[in-house]
Design an enzyme around this catalytic site. Sequence first.
Site, PDB file in Angstrom:
ATOM      1  CG  PHE A   9      -1.796  -1.200   1.322  1.00 47.52           C
ATOM      2  CD1 PHE A   9      -2.779  -1.439   0.378  1.00 47.52           C
ATOM      3  CD2 PHE A   9      -1.622  -2.121   2.346  1.00 47.52           C
ATOM      4  CE1 PHE A   9      -3.584  -2.556   0.467  1.00 47.52           C
ATOM      5  CE2 PHE A   9      -2.418  -3.234   2.436  1.00 47.52           C
ATOM      6  CZ  PHE A   9      -3.402  -3.461   1.494  1.00 47.52           C
ATOM      7  CD  GLU A  10       4.479   2.050   3.903  1.00 46.70           C
ATOM      8  OE1 GLU A  10       5.589   1.583   3.573  1.00 46.70           O
ATOM      9  OE2 GLU A  10       4.182   2.385   5.066  1.00 46.70           O
ATOM     10  CG  LEU A  11       6.203  -0.782  -2.348  1.00 43.00           C
ATOM     11  CD1 LEU A  11       6.503  -2.220  -2.729  1.00 43.00           C
ATOM     12  CD2 LEU A  11       7.483   0.046  -2.351  1.00 43.00           C
TER      13      LEU A  11
END
Length: 696
Positions: free
Chosen positions: A490-492
């Site tokens: 979800f951060e990438l």
Amino acid sequence: MKAPIPHLILLYATFTQSLKVVTKRGSADGCTDWSVDIKKYQVLVGEPVRIKCALFYGYIRTNYTLAQSAGLSLMWYKSSGPGDFEEPIAFDGSRMSKEEDSIWFRPTLLQDSGLYACVIRNSTYCMKVSISLTVGENDTGLCYNSKMKYFEKAELSKSKEISCRDIEDFLLPTREPEILWYKECRTKTWRPSIVFKRDTLLIKEVKEDDIGNYTCELKYGGFVVRRTTELTVTAPLTDKPPKLLYPMESKLTIQETQLGGSANLTCRAFFGYSGDVSPLIYWMKGEKFIEDLDENRVWESDIRILKEHLGEQEVSISLIVDSVEEGDLGNYSCYVENGNGRRHASVLLHKRELMYTVELAGGLGAILLLLVCSVTIYKCYKIEIMLFYRNHFGAEELDGDNKDYDAYLSYTKVDPDQWNQETGEEERFALEILPDMLEKHYGYKLFIPDRDLIPTGTYIEDVARCVDQSKRLIIVMTPNYVVRRGWSIFELETRLRNMLVTGEIKVILIECSELRGIMNYQEVEALKHTIKLLTVIKWHGPKCNKLNSKFWKRLQYEMPFKRIEPITHEQALDVSEQGPFGELQTVSAISMAAATSTALATAHPDLRSTFHNTYHSQMRQKHYYRSYEYDVPPTGTLPLTSIGNQHTYCNIPMTLINGQRPQTKSSREPNPDEAHTNSAILPLLARETSISSVIW
């Protein structure tokens, strides 16, 4: 020896002069009748008594001897009562006898009760008086008659003498009388401060428990004489004026009333002991007594004694005003008096303004209490109340109508054979219990990556597209999820990160067990601050697995609401579900079945059964919610034309589609199907060989 004649004449003249001094009353037939003497004789039956002619002890200034010497005779008569017929008494000389100016009864009988009249007369003068005699019996179980008692009062802490009354006729001047004292008709061990003196009992310091009946007993000849005195103990005589209890002396008391209604003003006061004087308490209006007012509507009640102890009293008197008028308003004073002074206090009778202060305060208090109770109930049962309201009156979310899934479930998959004792419950909850409850019991449609996502070369883009098609994002924070940084995807991906930061999707974060101290936990805290719409729910172990637990209610409350029936297992396994990978899943299943059929067709006959059982066993172990089994026709061919004319694709390892068997790591035994390992039908691309299908 006879007295000289001149002396008799002088005595007669003196006696005659004495008679002339007394005023006649009740004279009949020339005889002066003094009615009934004030002294009354009261004796118990069987006791002796001496009745003296009262004429010689208060009516004339002479005695029986002088009267007899003057030629006057003494006669006795008996009657039942005043005005009754009197008859002369015949003395028998034994039980009842006449001795000088008295009658002796030894002893008395009940029939001796009555009036005894003594008359002294001669031919010129006559005088008469009656004496009352009452003969009674003891009260039941007592040594006295309660109507024949004497009464004495004593002040607390002071000395008191109790005399044995009316026993002078039974005492001998040369002998000390032997008198026994009883209290309540029983012998008593007297305390040292009580002293006996001849015919008296002396209490040096009176106490409250000295109250009672004291009986003295004296023996006279063969008879017994008893006298009983009731002692009452009072407080010391007060030297202060009464004390006002209400209203207070020091301030003006205001009492409100409505015109047309009734008013009641009550005055209470304390009176110390003042002897036999009754308390004096009354109301005044200005300088007028209440009874002097012209209004009959204003009147005083009787004086009421509220409390009384040892002669001290708390009393009250009320002033009642019926149908209050404007002229009745004003100042009223309550006065209290005794021999030591007078005090007063005032009450102002005031018209009440039409303000509903009490009613308003009561109403506001009730509303406040109801509000506090409501807030308390809401705080304690907020989720239950919201679920009840939503189930009966709620509407489905409109902003999620274009989305295919109710929630995207993100967790780290760990095979059961890798579960340890510490994290086994968390992994079982994440892999089995949570999806099973949400789908089968509550009827939600979940997107589970291990089950529903077909791996492709654009895996991250596919995850972002699936999250965008979900109304909620559920992140299950197990220890393995934290260690492996399961949220890194979800951060990438920029699209996923923007969805979390801007609040496009609501995130439900389920924390399993205590995660503090686990590696990467600081990044979890940073992730929480990044998400705009975040709800954290704690899972506290197997006790939260119960259907009625707070955990499931909280989770259901955070999930989107829709009016659907819980889906069955058959519905969950329906491969015709539409979504971003709906058609791809269909092709995937068919392609897998085709590849498996080809591999088995070229394999050794003995291995077909083994491979078939092993393959399906592994598939059942790794995929808990959806089976991709497909019944292959016996011929081992699959009509791909049944897929349709749509453009579809699948990411099946080409070795399976070409009929190749996977290379085994063991080198102990030769591979029976080694001849088929190089019979590739389709070439494998580098991108295809790099993608693994274990994410299913």
